[in-house]
Design a protein around this motif. Sequence first.
Motif, mmCIF file in Angstrom:
data_model
loop_
_atom_site.group_PDB
_atom_site.id
_atom_site.type_symbol
_atom_site.label_atom_id
_atom_site.label_comp_id
_atom_site.label_asym_id
_atom_site.label_seq_id
_atom_site.Cartn_x
_atom_site.Cartn_y
_atom_site.Cartn_z
ATOM 1 N N GLU A 1 0.831 -1.204 0.000
ATOM 2 C CA GLU A 1 0.000 0.000 0.000
ATOM 3 C C GLU A 1 0.866 1.254 0.000
ATOM 4 O OE1 GLU A 1 -3.665 -0.843 2.741
ATOM 5 O OE2 GLU A 1 -1.868 -1.586 3.717
ATOM 6 N N PRO A 2 1.590 1.511 -1.093
ATOM 7 C CA PRO A 2 2.480 2.678 -1.105
ATOM 8 C C PRO A 2 1.715 3.991 -0.963
ATOM 9 C CG PRO A 2 2.334 1.670 -3.286
ATOM 10 C CD PRO A 2 1.667 0.742 -2.341
ATOM 11 N N MET A 3 2.419 4.950 -0.391
ATOM 12 C CA MET A 3 1.957 6.331 -0.273
ATOM 13 C C MET A 3 0.633 6.444 0.488
ATOM 14 S SD MET A 3 4.557 7.637 -1.557
ATOM 15 C CE MET A 3 4.221 9.387 -1.689
ATOM 16 N N LEU A 4 0.495 5.618 1.521
ATOM 17 C CA LEU A 4 -0.640 5.691 2.441
ATOM 18 C C LEU A 4 -1.966 5.382 1.749
ATOM 19 C CD1 LEU A 4 -0.076 6.374 5.442
ATOM 20 C CD2 LEU A 4 -1.255 8.542 5.074
ATOM 21 N N ARG A 5 -1.909 4.648 0.655
ATOM 22 C CA ARG A 5 -3.110 4.298 -0.080
ATOM 23 C C ARG A 5 -3.521 2.858 0.225
ATOM 24 N NH1 ARG A 5 -7.037 7.499 -2.209
ATOM 25 N NH2 ARG A 5 -6.237 9.029 -3.675
ATOM 26 N N ASN A 6 -4.826 2.659 0.516
ATOM 27 C CA ASN A 6 -5.386 1.324 0.700
ATOM 28 C C ASN A 6 -5.938 0.873 -0.654
ATOM 29 O OD1 ASN A 6 -8.422 0.069 2.136
ATOM 30 N ND2 ASN A 6 -6.548 -1.045 1.763
ATOM 31 N N ASN A 7 -5.104 0.174 -1.413
ATOM 32 C CA ASN A 7 -5.457 -0.111 -2.806
ATOM 33 C C ASN A 7 -6.760 -0.891 -2.960
ATOM 34 O OD1 ASN A 7 -3.152 1.183 -3.739
ATOM 35 N ND2 ASN A 7 -1.928 -0.686 -3.677
ATOM 36 N N ILE B 1 -1.514 6.667 -11.804
ATOM 37 C CA ILE B 1 -1.076 6.183 -10.494
ATOM 38 C C ILE B 1 -0.456 7.323 -9.698
ATOM 39 C CG2 ILE B 1 0.494 4.602 -9.315
ATOM 40 C CD1 ILE B 1 0.087 2.659 -11.641
ATOM 41 N N ARG B 2 0.325 8.168 -10.352
ATOM 42 C CA ARG B 2 0.934 9.295 -9.640
ATOM 43 C C ARG B 2 -0.135 10.240 -9.096
ATOM 44 N NH1 ARG B 2 5.831 11.953 -12.894
ATOM 45 N NH2 ARG B 2 4.244 12.029 -14.531
ATOM 46 N N GLU B 3 -1.178 10.513 -9.860
ATOM 47 C CA GLU B 3 -2.248 11.382 -9.372
ATOM 48 C C GLU B 3 -2.959 10.753 -8.185
ATOM 49 O OE1 GLU B 3 -4.582 14.529 -8.722
ATOM 50 O OE2 GLU B 3 -2.805 14.413 -10.016
ATOM 51 N N TYR B 4 -3.149 9.450 -8.238
ATOM 52 C CA TYR B 4 -3.754 8.690 -7.128
ATOM 53 C C TYR B 4 -2.916 8.852 -5.855
ATOM 54 C CZ TYR B 4 -4.887 4.128 -4.814
ATOM 55 O OH TYR B 4 -5.220 3.122 -3.951
ATOM 56 N N TRP B 5 -1.616 8.809 -5.992
ATOM 57 C CA TRP B 5 -0.741 8.994 -4.830
ATOM 58 C C TRP B 5 -0.715 10.452 -4.374
ATOM 59 C CZ3 TRP B 5 3.719 5.753 -7.353
ATOM 60 C CH2 TRP B 5 3.445 4.392 -7.183
ATOM 61 N N ARG B 6 -0.688 11.385 -5.331
ATOM 62 C CA ARG B 6 -0.613 12.807 -4.972
ATOM 63 C C ARG B 6 -1.811 13.245 -4.134
ATOM 64 N NH1 ARG B 6 2.250 13.977 -10.034
ATOM 65 N NH2 ARG B 6 0.256 13.836 -11.145
ATOM 66 N N GLU B 7 -2.972 12.676 -4.406
ATOM 67 C CA GLU B 7 -4.159 13.030 -3.630
ATOM 68 C C GLU B 7 -3.953 12.735 -2.145
ATOM 69 O OE1 GLU B 7 -7.325 10.806 -5.327
ATOM 70 O OE2 GLU B 7 -7.435 12.005 -7.174
ATOM 71 N N PHE C 1 10.500 5.324 -6.944
ATOM 72 C CA PHE C 1 11.119 6.012 -5.807
ATOM 73 C C PHE C 1 11.288 7.497 -6.113
ATOM 74 C CE2 PHE C 1 13.563 1.881 -4.673
ATOM 75 C CZ PHE C 1 12.463 1.393 -3.990
ATOM 76 N N ALA C 2 11.825 7.790 -7.265
ATOM 77 C CA ALA C 2 12.078 9.186 -7.631
ATOM 78 C C ALA C 2 10.775 9.978 -7.677
ATOM 79 C CB ALA C 2 12.796 9.245 -8.980
ATOM 80 N N ASP C 3 9.738 9.394 -8.260
ATOM 81 C CA ASP C 3 8.464 10.095 -8.383
ATOM 82 C C ASP C 3 7.806 10.294 -7.021
ATOM 83 O OD1 ASP C 3 8.919 10.096 -11.076
ATOM 84 O OD2 ASP C 3 7.460 8.533 -11.553
ATOM 85 N N GLN C 4 7.825 9.267 -6.183
ATOM 86 C CA GLN C 4 7.189 9.366 -4.870
ATOM 87 C C GLN C 4 7.902 10.395 -3.994
ATOM 88 O OE1 GLN C 4 7.460 5.213 -3.866
ATOM 89 N NE2 GLN C 4 5.352 4.763 -4.500
ATOM 90 N N ARG C 5 9.206 10.401 -4.037
ATOM 91 C CA ARG C 5 9.963 11.347 -3.210
ATOM 92 C C ARG C 5 9.792 12.782 -3.726
ATOM 93 N NH1 ARG C 5 14.065 9.434 0.018
ATOM 94 N NH2 ARG C 5 15.744 10.707 -0.876
ATOM 95 N N ALA C 6 9.618 12.935 -5.025
ATOM 96 C CA ALA C 6 9.351 14.265 -5.573
ATOM 97 C C ALA C 6 8.027 14.805 -5.039
ATOM 98 C CB ALA C 6 9.329 14.208 -7.099
ATOM 99 N N MET C 7 7.033 13.927 -4.897
ATOM 100 C CA MET C 7 5.747 14.362 -4.327
ATOM 101 C C MET C 7 5.918 14.856 -2.892
ATOM 102 S SD MET C 7 3.324 11.208 -5.571
ATOM 103 C CE MET C 7 3.494 10.559 -7.236
ATOM 104 N N LEU C 8 6.708 14.138 -2.107
ATOM 105 C CA LEU C 8 6.927 14.537 -0.713
ATOM 106 C C LEU C 8 7.684 15.865 -0.653
ATOM 107 C CD1 LEU C 8 7.847 11.069 0.863
ATOM 108 C CD2 LEU C 8 5.621 12.211 0.814
ATOM 109 N N ARG C 9 8.655 16.049 -1.535
ATOM 110 C CA ARG C 9 9.385 17.334 -1.563
ATOM 111 C C ARG C 9 8.440 18.478 -1.905
ATOM 112 N NH1 ARG C 9 13.364 14.253 -4.142
ATOM 113 N NH2 ARG C 9 12.695 15.019 -6.184
ATOM 114 N N LYS C 10 7.609 18.254 -2.903
ATOM 115 C CA LYS C 10 6.687 19.310 -3.326
ATOM 116 C C LYS C 10 5.693 19.653 -2.228
ATOM 117 C CE LYS C 10 3.761 20.699 -7.200
ATOM 118 N NZ LYS C 10 3.205 20.304 -8.524
ATOM 119 N N ALA C 11 5.351 18.658 -1.403
ATOM 120 C CA ALA C 11 4.415 18.887 -0.298
ATOM 121 C C ALA C 11 5.103 19.503 0.907
ATOM 122 C CB ALA C 11 3.745 17.578 0.100
ATOM 123 N N GLY C 12 6.416 19.704 0.835
ATOM 124 C CA GLY C 12 7.152 20.332 1.926
ATOM 125 C C GLY C 12 7.566 19.392 3.032
ATOM 126 N N ILE C 13 7.557 18.072 2.758
ATOM 127 C CA ILE C 13 7.938 17.098 3.799
ATOM 128 C C ILE C 13 9.008 16.132 3.260
ATOM 129 C CG2 ILE C 13 5.824 17.187 5.167
ATOM 130 C CD1 ILE C 13 4.799 14.765 3.562
#
Length: 819
Positions: free
Chosen positions: A270-276, A296-302, A343-355
């Motif tokens: 369940e990556p990125m706190l998502r309950n698939n 999938i990236r938009e699903y995680w970004r939400e 990994f690169a995409d998920q970590r970019a989301m966290l950076r953009k969110a300020g965490i």
Amino acid sequence: MRAAGALLLAAGLALAHPAEGHAAQSDAAWVHYEPMPGDFALAARGRVAQVVTAPEDHDLVRIAAESLRADLSSVTGVRGQSDTQVWIGTLGRSPAIDRLVATGKVDAQKLRGAWESFLILPVANPAPGVRQALVILGSDRRGTAYGAYELSRAIGVSPWHWWADVPPEHHDTLYVSARIQRFGPPSVQYRGIFLNDEDWGLVPWAQGAFADEPAPGPKTYTKVFDLLLRLRANTLWPAMHKASRAFNADPANAALAERYGIVMGTSHAEPMLRNNVGEWTGKAENFNYLTNRDGIREYWRERVASNAADETIWTLGLRGIHDSGMIGPKTDEERRNTLEQVFADQRAMLRKAGIPRAPQVFTPYKEVLDIYRAGLKVPNDVTLLWTDDNFGYIRHFPDPAERARSGGNGVYYHLSYLGAPLSYLWLSTTPPALIREEMGRAWDKGAHRMWIANVGDIKPAELAIDYFLSLAWDIEGTRGQSAEAWTRQWAEQTLGTGTGVAAAAILGDYYRLNFTRRPEHLQWYLPGEKPHASPLSIAEADERLAGFAAMERRLAALRPLVPANRQDSFFELLDYPVSASAAANRRFFAAEAHDALRDRDPAESWRRARIAADADGMLTALTHRYNREVAGGKWRGIMAVEPADGQWRSFRQSLPVVPALASIPDVAPATAAPTAATAAPLLRPDQFLPARGWRRIEGLGRSGALLGAGAPSAPARAAITLPAGNWQAVIDLLPLYSAETDGTLRLTVRIDGKAEVLELPRRTGDRDWAMAVLDNRITRPLNSMLGAGRHEITLEAGDPAVMIEAIRFIPADKPITPT
């Protein structure tokens, strides 16, 4: 009351609303019932101390204070307040306590910057008009809360007060020692549980217990969070099957976790706190990063956007929708490249969110471990969470390079499992001694950042959960005592004074008998194979059943000694697991004997049929009592006898065929005692002479102990005299994995000076592995054929993971059986 209120305001505190290092288990010696010089009177003369917090402090601190107030009332039976106060506060968030620190009345030097640490000490004249206060000061919000709950433990309130209906002993007076109590920091930074396979217990129960909300919802999670804090845990992976409502589908759940200071995470699948299984609304084949990366990236970004402000551990990576392999890539190289892009995409989301520095974890689980070993590059600050093989044997331990990573290492460990070769979802039968050995090995290899245990429905895994989290809180203090000693103390605290020795002995039998073969594994063919009988003869099965019967007699002798107000907790924690496991074995082996004896001894066959039918009825009655009667019917729906239904048939044992009771003719009881099984000669661990580097590991193995290797070690020696005949030697070992990359166990055995070098590969998923985890041992025949007379046996370990149960000697013309 006005004067008291003014006093509290002057101290900069608000009254809670009514409602020393580590500690492996709470040491209540610092709380006692008769006053000593300098003691703080927590309860005396029909009144209890006021529990006080600061308005500036965290919500969690107020929650813990309210719990402490309720716990004091439950122990003493009174609510009237005395003129003494308990000040609960977090360093830097409690003005009154901070003034004590500033004036030198409280030394908080060791708390500054510490993780989840606290101290408890009485302070005289802490503020004008306050004669004495008991100060509970935490380094952070959870440290403060743990301090309040530690005091609750010390006055006799069990962490299982609600989840196992353990009432405290009544005391009119409570005094706290004048000496400072220091706790923390914990051994493992993030410690918690995973609610999983909740379809059979937790969800049906929650649907009835809290019918006004989807299950599990905030009312369920409130109870879970309270338990976690009382067990000094801080992390939860929530329920995630289709039967459950996704945790984040209700924003109230995440808000509740934040108030309780619980760090939320999700499983490897369940990556990125998502309950698939609950939240991915597209087709399963569209969960493909090669063809639907943007979706999938938009699903995680939400989820990052909605939960970025919460204290969260973000699971990185990608698998299938529900505990399955990655969709799309066909080769390990493609999977590796895809994961590195993920990994690169998920970590970019966290950076953009300020965490960008939020804790992140990657779990090389099942097939993902092969991808990792094929050269997968994981960012250095990401925690590597190593896993067991789902049956309690850890597959990989951090090597020097992995230990040097800034993200650190952790373990995801199973105390319950749905999957191949057969599930174990019903009773909790993993011995504490195995948890101690495996988690101890992981700790020694550097797994200090995060420990998560898959606990299924929580019940009936209470003891295993408590032990796992006690190790995580204080690894050295907990493993510094034997698992049996820890169990004895735990039983004394949960079942009542004077029960510990007898209860620990019963639990020792329970783990030993069921570890030999779990009650969920009472079939000796794998799903998909042609059904066949067990390899045990009727005499061998009767010998196993005699062990269960002896355990039940000890249970019956203890039952009347348990206090009346702890009979519910006794049933939940000891009586049901022991009695149900014994009945399950009687049902299976009596049904098997009925079938085997049908032609040659019809009367005995029908007698066995009645035993099986009676055992089946007992299982029904025991489970009905758990679900409908215990604690006034509180646990309706929580217990499901394995196999409970037709779900996941490929991973569940088949029900034994038990004749209907009405169809069984009346037959005379047996007049002769069952034929005893012929015992084969064997060498047990205690028959080897003590040798440097070897140790006896109590609480594991069919004889109750193993012989464990050290490195380096001297040869371990024993001798045996065999009777007339020709014999084959067989060595039985615990199916551990070596800390080496390939997991192979290595051992040299010398018989009469002739050496045989054993290399036992551990290939997770093959048939040898399946049989090893169901038997909880590897059985390896040795090449030597031996005659009658004396023989010298020498063991030379090549790996510290070698743990030997026995060396057996089988007649050369007989098959090797499990006993």
